[in-house]
Design a protein around this motif. Structure first.
Motif, PDB file in Angstrom:
ATOM      1  N   LEU A  73     -61.453  49.336  53.973  1.00 17.25           N
ATOM      2  CA  LEU A  73     -61.859  48.283  53.038  1.00 17.25           C
ATOM      3  C   LEU A  73     -63.015  48.735  52.160  1.00 17.25           C
ATOM      4  CD1 LEU A  73     -61.535  45.130  55.334  1.00 17.25           C
ATOM      5  CD2 LEU A  73     -60.075  45.758  53.397  1.00 17.25           C
ATOM      6  N   LYS A  74     -63.956  49.449  52.738  1.00 18.20           N
ATOM      7  CA  LYS A  74     -65.075  49.966  51.931  1.00 18.20           C
ATOM      8  C   LYS A  74     -64.565  50.921  50.860  1.00 18.20           C
ATOM      9  CE  LYS A  74     -68.879  49.579  55.232  1.00 18.20           C
ATOM     10  NZ  LYS A  74     -69.858  50.313  56.069  1.00 18.20           N
ATOM     11  N   ASP A  79     -63.199  52.060  45.223  1.00 17.85           N
ATOM     12  CA  ASP A  79     -62.180  52.350  44.212  1.00 17.85           C
ATOM     13  C   ASP A  79     -62.151  51.273  43.134  1.00 17.85           C
ATOM     14  OD1 ASP A  79     -61.546  54.614  45.634  1.00 17.85           O
ATOM     15  OD2 ASP A  79     -59.690  53.775  46.518  1.00 17.85           O
ATOM     16  N   LEU A  80     -62.244  50.018  43.553  1.00 15.82           N
ATOM     17  CA  LEU A  80     -62.248  48.911  42.578  1.00 15.82           C
ATOM     18  C   LEU A  80     -63.482  48.979  41.691  1.00 15.82           C
ATOM     19  CD1 LEU A  80     -60.984  45.888  44.720  1.00 15.82           C
ATOM     20  CD2 LEU A  80     -59.826  46.970  42.785  1.00 15.82           C
ATOM     21  N   GLU A  81     -64.626  49.290  42.281  1.00 14.01           N
ATOM     22  CA  GLU A  81     -65.864  49.378  41.504  1.00 14.01           C
ATOM     23  C   GLU A  81     -65.779  50.519  40.489  1.00 14.01           C
ATOM     24  OE1 GLU A  81     -68.915  49.672  44.494  1.00 14.01           O
ATOM     25  OE2 GLU A  81     -69.036  47.508  44.732  1.00 14.01           O
ATOM     26  N   GLU A  82     -65.182  51.632  40.917  1.00 15.13           N
ATOM     27  CA  GLU A  82     -65.035  52.777  40.011  1.00 15.13           C
ATOM     28  C   GLU A  82     -64.102  52.413  38.853  1.00 15.13           C
ATOM     29  OE1 GLU A  82     -63.678  56.124  42.265  1.00 15.13           O
ATOM     30  OE2 GLU A  82     -65.608  56.370  43.293  1.00 15.13           O
TER      31      GLU A  82
END
Length: 86
Positions: A73-74, A79-82
């Protein structure tokens, strides 16, 4: 008179032998019962220790699974933040 005393003493000795025999049988019976109880308790202890070991392994496995899930999950959050930053 001596003969009577002798017979009484012999009779008393026989009664004491009988009592001793009964007590010996009682002691033997109690020893067997105690031995059975000890064996039963040993079996119960072995079962409980086995159950404890199995529960420990399940808990350890579950904790490892959840740790891996957290790592995953981290990574997804990173990945989403990037992607957002792009």
């Amino acid at each position: 008179r001596e003969e009577l005393e002798k017979r009484q003493l012999l009779h008393r000795i026989e009664l004491l032998k009988l009592e001793l025999s009964q007590r010996t049988l009682l002691i033997d019976t109690l020893r067997k019962e105690q031995s059975s109880q000890v064996e039963e308790l040993r079996e119960q202890l072995a079962n409980v220790l086995h159950q404890r070991k199995m529960l420990h392994l399940k808990l350890k496995s579950s904790a490892h699974f959840h740790e891996q899930e957290v790592v995953h999950l981290k990574q997804m959050v990173r990945d989403l933040e990037e992607r957002r930053e792009e």
